[in-house]
Design a protein around this motif. Structure first.
Motif, PDB file in Angstrom:
ATOM      1  N   GLN A 120       0.849  -1.187   0.000  1.00 12.72           N
ATOM      2  CA  GLN A 120       0.000   0.000   0.000  1.00 12.72           C
ATOM      3  C   GLN A 120       0.891   1.246   0.000  1.00 12.72           C
ATOM      4  N   VAL A 121       0.421   2.292  -0.628  1.00 13.66           N
ATOM      5  CA  VAL A 121       1.170   3.544  -0.648  1.00 13.66           C
ATOM      6  C   VAL A 121       0.177   4.700  -0.729  1.00 13.66           C
ATOM      7  N   SER A 122       0.535   5.822  -0.139  1.00 10.66           N
ATOM      8  CA  SER A 122      -0.383   6.962  -0.108  1.00 10.66           C
ATOM      9  C   SER A 122      -0.413   7.672  -1.453  1.00 10.66           C
ATOM     10  N   PRO A 123      -1.544   8.269  -1.806  1.00  7.79           N
ATOM     11  CA  PRO A 123      -1.611   9.082  -3.039  1.00  7.79           C
ATOM     12  C   PRO A 123      -0.557  10.188  -3.045  1.00  7.79           C
ATOM     13  N   ARG A 124      -0.238  10.717  -1.868  1.00  9.18           N
ATOM     14  CA  ARG A 124       0.758  11.791  -1.786  1.00  9.18           C
ATOM     15  C   ARG A 124       2.130  11.293  -2.232  1.00  9.18           C
ATOM     16  N   ALA A 125       2.533  10.096  -1.755  1.00  9.70           N
ATOM     17  CA  ALA A 125       3.833   9.540  -2.151  1.00  9.70           C
ATOM     18  C   ALA A 125       3.859   9.237  -3.644  1.00  9.70           C
ATOM     19  N   TYR A 126       2.743   8.772  -4.169  1.00 11.77           N
ATOM     20  CA  TYR A 126       2.644   8.475  -5.605  1.00 11.77           C
ATOM     21  C   TYR A 126       2.840   9.748  -6.428  1.00 11.77           C
ATOM     22  N   ARG A 127       2.127  10.806  -6.048  1.00  6.94           N
ATOM     23  CA  ARG A 127       2.243  12.077  -6.776  1.00  6.94           C
ATOM     24  C   ARG A 127       3.653  12.650  -6.671  1.00  6.94           C
ATOM     25  N   ALA A 128       4.278  12.485  -5.505  1.00  7.17           N
ATOM     26  CA  ALA A 128       5.622  13.036  -5.300  1.00  7.17           C
ATOM     27  C   ALA A 128       6.631  12.395  -6.247  1.00  7.17           C
ATOM     28  N   VAL A 129       6.512  11.094  -6.448  1.00  5.17           N
ATOM     29  CA  VAL A 129       7.416  10.397  -7.366  1.00  5.17           C
ATOM     30  C   VAL A 129       7.221  10.912  -8.791  1.00  5.17           C
ATOM     31  N   LEU A 130       5.980  11.028  -9.218  1.00  2.00           N
ATOM     32  CA  LEU A 130       5.719  11.505 -10.580  1.00  2.00           C
ATOM     33  C   LEU A 130       6.200  12.932 -10.759  1.00  2.00           C
ATOM     34  N   ASP A 131       5.975  13.772  -9.757  1.00  2.00           N
ATOM     35  CA  ASP A 131       6.406  15.170  -9.856  1.00  2.00           C
ATOM     36  C   ASP A 131       7.924  15.274 -10.008  1.00  2.00           C
TER      37      ASP A 131
END
Length: 395
Positions: A120-131
C-alpha cells in the motif's frame, strides 16, 4: 448450402519442431543486420533475471542466435537508446518499444486492482514520485530516495512502492538500466508520442499479442499461446479466431507421442515453406523463450528441464543454472557453468549420447571466448568414460 470448412493441416512432430526453431531464430541464417534489436523485435519479449553465471539471461538470448555479439553491444541495443522498455509479459521482460500500446490492457487491469503485491502507498507519495520524475528527468530508485526501509529485500520504501506501482499503471516507464538498476522516467516523456497516445482496446491489444506469440512460436497449442505473454484462457478465446493464426494438428504431440495428435495454431508464414537452414549449436539460458515453457519444451524436445537455482544444493540433479545444449535442432545435454578468473568451469555436464561431444566442446569454447575466458575446465561428467575424448576436443 453452407460450404464445408477446409480440412485442417496435420504436421509431423519433426516438422513442428523445425518450425518452432525457425520461428525462434535458431534455424537458418542469423539476422546479423537486425542485430540484437532485430532479435528482440522478432521474439517480442526477452525475459530478465538477476542471476548471472556465464552472463545474464538477456545477454544469452541474442548470443544464442547471433553468436559472439559483443556484450556491450547487447546492453546498448536493449537500453539507453529508447528502443525498448521493461514490463510484465511472460515475466519481467524487455520488450520492443513498439509494443507499448499492446500492453494497455494490462496497465488498465493493474489500475482497476488498485494495489499490487500486497503493498500500500499513499496518493501523496505516488504524486511526489511523478512530480520529481517530470521535473528532474530519469532517476533510479536510490536517486528517488531509496529502494528499501531495511536490508530485507521485501521491505520496500514508500518511494519504491510508489514508483513500481506507477510502472505497472503506465505513468512511469523503464527504458534504461544503470549497473542493473532500473532507471525510471515519466512515460509521457520517454515513450515516443505516437506510441504513448495510441490507446488500443483490450480486444485490439490481445489480438495483436496472440498473433505476435504465434509468430514467435511458429506452431503452438492454446496453452503455449497463453503462456508467451501470460494471458488468461478467456482472453485467448476472445481473440484467437481474429488473430490470423491457422488451426492445425500435430501428430506426436499427444499423450504418449506416436501418432496421437494435438490441436494447435500456426503462423501462416511459418507454413509457407519447409523450414530449412543451418542449425545453431549453443548453450541456452533456462529463461530463453525456446525453453522457458517446461511443458512445451518436453513436448517438442523430449527434455524435462527446470531451473534448480532455488533447489537445495544437495537435491540438485543438473546444477544451479543448468543450460540446455542445442545442436542439430535438438536438446542433447546440459551444462552447469561457472567462471573462475579466466576459466569457464563446467561444474556438471550430461549428454544424451557420445556423438554430441564435438558439439559440446564447440559450445564450451565459443562461450568461453565470448565472456573473455581463455580456458575451459570440466569438473564432473555424468559419464566419466567420455572425459579423455572431451579433453582432446577441448585441447
Amino acid at each position: 448450402m453452407t460450404a464445408a470448412p477446409p480440412p485442417v493441416l496435420t504436421l509431423g512432430a519433426d516438422q513442428a519442431r523445425r518450425i518452432a526453431l525457425r520461428a525462434q531464430g535458431l534455424l537458418g541464417a542469423p539476422d546479423r543486420r537486425g542485430g540484437v534489436r532485430g532479435v528482440l523485435r522478432h521474439l517480442g519479449a526477452v525475459q530478465l533475471d538477476t542471476i548471472s553465471v556465464l552472463a545474464r539471461s538477456h545477454e544469452l538470448v541474442p548470443y544464442a542466435r547471433l553468436g559472439a555479439v559483443g556484450r556491450p553491444a547487447v546492453e546498448q541495443a536493449l537500453w539507453g537508446v529508447g528502443g525498448s522498455f521493461e514490463y510484465w509479459s511472460h515475466a519481467a521482460c524487455v520488450l520492443p518499444i513498439e509494443e507499448w500500446p499492446l500492453f494497455a490492457f494490462r496497465r488498465r487491469s493493474y489500475r482497476d486492482r488498485g494495489h499490487l503485491w500486497g503493498h500500500q502507498v499513499s496518493p501523496r507519495a505516488y504524486r511526489a514520485v511523478l512530480d520529481r520524475l517530470r521535473a528532474e528527468g530519469p532517476l533510479t530508485s536510490t536517486e528517488l530516495g531509496g529502494a528499501k526501509r531495511t536490508a530485507e529485500w521485501w521491505d520496500w520504501s514508500d518511494t519504491k512502492i510508489a514508483v513500481e506501482r506507477a510502472l505497472a499503471f503506465g505513468d512511469v516507464v523503464c527504458t534504461e538500466r544503470r549497473g542493473w538498476k532500473r532507471v525510471y522516467a515519466a512515460a509521457e516523456q520517454a515513450v515516443p508520442a505516437e506510441l504513448y497516445q495510441r490507446e488500443l482496446t483490450d480486444q485490439e491489444c490481445l489480438t495483436r499479442l496472440v498473433r505476435q506469440a504465434g509468430q514467435a512460436l511458429g506452431v503452438a497449442t492454446r496453452a503455449d499461446l497463453m503462456d508467451y505473454h501470460r494471458l488468461k484462457s478467456a482472453q485467448l478465446d476472445a481473440v484467437l479466431a481474429e488473430s490470423g493464426l491457422l488451426p492445425v494438428t500435430v501428430a506426436g504431440w499427444g499423450q504418449g507421442g506416436g501418432t496421437a495428435t494435438t490441436a494447435a495454431w500456426a503462423d501462416p508464414a511459418a507454413l509457407a515453406g519447409e523450414p530449412r537452414g543451418r542449425h545453431r549449436t549453443t548453450l541456452l539460458s533456462p529463461f530463453d523463450s525456446l525453453v522457458w515453457d517446461r511443458a512445451r519444451t518436453e513436448r517438442i524436445f523430449g527434455m524435462s528441464h527446470r531451473l534448480e537455482a532455488y533447489t537445495p544444493k544437495h537435491l540438485r540433479v543438473h546444477g544451479y543454472f543448468a543450460m540446455p545444449l542445442l545442436t542439430g535442432g535438438r536438446l542433447v545435454g546440459r551444462v552447469d557453468p561457472a567462471r573462475e578468473g579466466k576459466v569457464l568451469v563446467a561444474r556438471r555436464v550430461s549428454l544424451d549420447a557420445p556423438r554430441h561431444l564435438p558439439a559440446l566442446a564447440g559450445a564450451l569454447r565459443e562461450a568461453a571466448q565470448w565472456v573473455g575466458c581463455t580456458g575451459v575446465r570440466v569438473e564432473a561428467l555424468a559419464d566419466e568414460a567420455l572425459r579423455p575424448a572431451l579433453d582432446r576436443l577441448l585441447g
